[in-house]
Design an enzyme around this catalytic site. Sequence first.
Site, PDB file in Angstrom:
ATOM      1  N   LEU A 224      -8.118 -59.726  16.400  1.00 38.39           N
ATOM      2  CA  LEU A 224      -7.606 -60.675  17.227  1.00 38.39           C
ATOM      3  C   LEU A 224      -8.045 -60.316  18.778  1.00 38.39           C
ATOM      4  CD1 LEU A 224      -4.033 -60.698  15.432  1.00 38.39           C
ATOM      5  CD2 LEU A 224      -6.223 -62.028  14.653  1.00 38.39           C
ATOM      6  N   ALA A 225      -8.537 -61.252  19.474  1.00 41.57           N
ATOM      7  CA  ALA A 225      -9.020 -60.878  20.513  1.00 41.57           C
ATOM      8  C   ALA A 225      -8.777 -61.904  21.838  1.00 41.57           C
ATOM      9  CB  ALA A 225     -10.345 -60.607  20.835  1.00 41.57           C
TER      10      ALA A 225
ATOM     11  N   ARG B 245       0.000 -57.326  30.376  1.00 40.39           N
ATOM     12  CA  ARG B 245       0.493 -55.982  31.069  1.00 40.39           C
ATOM     13  C   ARG B 245      -0.526 -55.312  31.651  1.00 40.39           C
ATOM     14  NH1 ARG B 245       3.068 -54.640  25.195  1.00 40.39           N
ATOM     15  NH2 ARG B 245       1.770 -56.405  24.671  1.00 40.39           N
TER      16      ARG B 245
ATOM     17  N   LYS C  80      -8.130 -58.498  28.270  1.00 34.96           N
ATOM     18  CA  LYS C  80      -7.987 -57.252  28.171  1.00 34.96           C
ATOM     19  C   LYS C  80      -9.093 -56.463  27.410  1.00 34.96           C
ATOM     20  CE  LYS C  80      -4.680 -56.153  25.064  1.00 34.96           C
ATOM     21  NZ  LYS C  80      -3.086 -55.943  24.397  1.00 34.96           N
TER      22      LYS C  80
ATOM     23  N   GLU D 164       9.861 -56.885  16.059  1.00 36.10           N
ATOM     24  CA  GLU D 164       9.225 -56.823  17.495  1.00 36.10           C
ATOM     25  C   GLU D 164      10.249 -55.824  18.327  1.00 36.10           C
ATOM     26  OE1 GLU D 164       5.849 -56.985  18.229  1.00 36.10           O
ATOM     27  OE2 GLU D 164       6.071 -57.110  16.043  1.00 36.10           O
TER      28      GLU D 164
ATOM     29  N   ASN E 273       4.435 -50.557  13.252  1.00 38.58           N
ATOM     30  CA  ASN E 273       3.252 -51.629  12.808  1.00 38.58           C
ATOM     31  C   ASN E 273       1.881 -51.071  13.726  1.00 38.58           C
ATOM     32  OD1 ASN E 273       1.375 -53.393  12.201  1.00 38.58           O
ATOM     33  ND2 ASN E 273       2.360 -55.170  13.376  1.00 38.58           N
TER      34      ASN E 273
HETATM   35  C1  UD1 Z   1       1.387 -56.124  18.145  1.00 39.42           C
HETATM   36  C2  UD1 Z   1       2.327 -56.518  16.724  1.00 39.42           C
HETATM   37  C3  UD1 Z   1       3.072 -54.955  16.911  1.00 39.42           C
HETATM   38  C4  UD1 Z   1       2.243 -53.869  16.718  1.00 39.42           C
HETATM   39  C5  UD1 Z   1       1.240 -53.669  17.740  1.00 39.42           C
HETATM   40  C6  UD1 Z   1       0.197 -52.721  17.464  1.00 39.42           C
HETATM   41  C7  UD1 Z   1       2.754 -58.739  16.801  1.00 39.42           C
HETATM   42  C8  UD1 Z   1       3.683 -59.982  16.985  1.00 39.42           C
HETATM   43  N1  UD1 Z   1       3.143 -57.644  16.921  1.00 39.42           N
HETATM   44  O1  UD1 Z   1       1.996 -56.216  19.381  1.00 39.42           O
HETATM   45  O2  UD1 Z   1       4.039 -55.257  15.644  1.00 39.42           O
HETATM   46  O3  UD1 Z   1       2.999 -52.515  16.584  1.00 39.42           O
HETATM   47  O4  UD1 Z   1       0.592 -54.795  17.860  1.00 39.42           O
HETATM   48  O5  UD1 Z   1      -0.788 -52.508  18.775  1.00 39.42           O
HETATM   49  O6  UD1 Z   1       1.469 -59.020  16.188  1.00 39.42           O
HETATM   50  N2  UD1 Z   1      -3.686 -61.738  20.325  1.00 39.42           N
HETATM   51  C9  UD1 Z   1      -4.421 -62.998  19.816  1.00 39.42           C
HETATM   52  N3  UD1 Z   1      -3.661 -64.350  20.182  1.00 39.42           N
HETATM   53  C10 UD1 Z   1      -2.559 -64.277  20.837  1.00 39.42           C
HETATM   54  C11 UD1 Z   1      -1.961 -63.017  21.134  1.00 39.42           C
HETATM   55  C12 UD1 Z   1      -2.294 -61.864  20.795  1.00 39.42           C
HETATM   56  O7  UD1 Z   1      -5.447 -63.019  19.366  1.00 39.42           O
HETATM   57  O8  UD1 Z   1      -1.842 -65.416  20.807  1.00 39.42           O
HETATM   58  C13 UD1 Z   1      -4.303 -60.638  20.286  1.00 39.42           C
HETATM   59  C14 UD1 Z   1      -4.619 -59.695  21.560  1.00 39.42           C
HETATM   60  O9  UD1 Z   1      -5.799 -60.172  22.111  1.00 39.42           O
HETATM   61  C15 UD1 Z   1      -4.600 -58.433  20.916  1.00 39.42           C
HETATM   62  C16 UD1 Z   1      -3.794 -58.491  19.785  1.00 39.42           C
HETATM   63  O10 UD1 Z   1      -3.781 -59.828  19.183  1.00 39.42           O
HETATM   64  O11 UD1 Z   1      -5.970 -57.610  20.728  1.00 39.42           O
HETATM   65  C17 UD1 Z   1      -2.359 -57.974  19.770  1.00 39.42           C
HETATM   66  O12 UD1 Z   1      -1.648 -58.582  20.781  1.00 39.42           O
HETATM   67  P1  UD1 Z   1      -0.583 -57.941  21.768  1.00 39.42           P
HETATM   68  O13 UD1 Z   1      -0.146 -58.741  22.631  1.00 39.42           O
HETATM   69  O14 UD1 Z   1      -1.253 -56.691  22.220  1.00 39.42           O
HETATM   70  O15 UD1 Z   1       0.541 -57.360  20.671  1.00 39.42           O
HETATM   71  P2  UD1 Z   1       1.724 -56.282  20.843  1.00 39.42           P
HETATM   72  O16 UD1 Z   1       2.533 -56.796  21.741  1.00 39.42           O
HETATM   73  O17 UD1 Z   1       0.847 -55.082  20.997  1.00 39.42           O
HETATM   74 CA    CA Z   2      -1.232 -54.388  21.622  1.00 42.48          CA
END
Ligand code: UD1
Ligand code: CA
Length: 431
Positions: free
Chosen positions: A8-9, A15, A22, A147, A162
């Site tokens: 997932l990227a 932040r 990112k 969350e 997680n």
């Molecule tokens: C997420 C998890 C959290 C976990 C943490 C671990 C969810 C809801 N929460 O939170 O439980 O403890 O990761 O690091 O998943 N991304 C997409 N599409 C989107 C949003 C995000 O591809 O619409 C990708 C981002 O680029 C990133 C990853 O998903 O690489 C995680 O997203 P991020 O927003 O960092 O999630 P966290 O708040 O860290």
């Molecule tokens: Ca994250």
Amino acid sequence: MGLSIAILAAGKGTRMRSTRPKVLHTISGKPMIWHILKAATALSDDVTLVVGHGAPLVQEAVGEFQVHILHQDLQRYPGTGGALRGIEPRYDRLLILNGDMPLVEAEDIAPFAQVEGDIVLGVIELEDPRGYGRVVIADGQVERIVEERDASPKERSIKLVNAGVYCIRRELLREFLPRLSNDNAQGEYYLTDIIQLARAAGYSITPLFLPADHFYGVNSKADLARAEEIMQDRIKRRWMEAGVILRLPKTIYIEVEVTFEGECEVESGCVLKGKSHIVSSQIKANSIIEDATLIHSSVGPLARIRPGSRIEKSQIGNFVEVKKSRLDGVKAGHLSYLGDATIASGTNIGAGTITCNYDGKKKYPTTIGKNVFVGSGTKFIAPVTVADDVIIAAGTTLTRDLPRGVLAIARPPLKLVEGFYYKFFGKRDDA
Ligand code: UD1
Ligand code: CA
């Protein structure tokens, strides 16, 4: 049995406070996404990268890896739960990885292929769980992930979090992805809600405990700096194990694609970048080497070796800058710039020698043969070629090619003006 992987990227990385997506922020010389793709492609031949924010830039950065690209519809389905809509994994099980975990290696995720279960959830235990989703476990079974923003004070005190890694059977993904809702603090679809949906439907959720420093999630610039430290410790520890001497390793920076061979020594304060390749050489304190090859040579202290240089059986001293040059059996001890130069064995470059390789429009080569003595302060006005066995007198500005065996000397005539000092400054009191 094969395993499909999705990374997932697509997130914005709010932040990070940056216009750069990112996952393109770098750790040890490579974008975060490069590190995780390296791990994923080592393990699976079916890797999908989900892109969204800054998609063209992200795609450009992954060029060297064979992956499928999936575009997330961030308007309609924002959040990690929207990222995987439309994915077509080739194999029965899909390993999902957050793209912001640059410290993950292939060995860290390989165990997911071994563990049985409808869903295998990567869990880490943290003294300070802030920022992560908390894993609620009841009677030894994972119940759900909550969350931080949606958690009660009691849930916030949970230290099991997680990791951002899940292995899910393909049918479960098909069944539950469309059933996620965005009824939460962020108004986003959370992939993590799959856990409670699957649990309610009677599926098994198996926790897999993972080492925290390999699954560190980078959300801010401070996290980026921390991940860099962990990565640097790892890179340097491995090279020391392989026999490289590092003096005060904490002060040394070595990028991930640098390689060493034979017995090498790197003194304190050095920076080694890009695809530098160091063979049986010594790099003395505070030198910078970038995309260069050093073979049986000694460089520094305080030298700068720039991209495209190949330095063999040579000694490069302090304040010497070498760019895109081939040196073989050369000594350049002090204060020089050698750019676009080819210099053969036995040649000595005097202090303050400069290759004037740029006329403001184009770069030109300097070629120097064997056993040439280059006097201090020589300027080579490139393009210029010097044959073997030549002496160039100190202070010479060389504007033509030199044949074998000559002495070249070019110095403007010296002029003396009697008593000028006193006319200019007046008589000194103590004179
Ligand atoms: C997420 C998890 C959290 C976990 C943490 C671990 C969810 C809801 N929460 O939170 O439980 O403890 O990761 O690091 O998943 N991304 C997409 N599409 C989107 C949003 C995000 O591809 O619409 C990708 C981002 O680029 C990133 C990853 O998903 O690489 C995680 O997203 P991020 O927003 O960092 O999630 P966290 O708040 O860290
Ligand atoms: Ca994250």
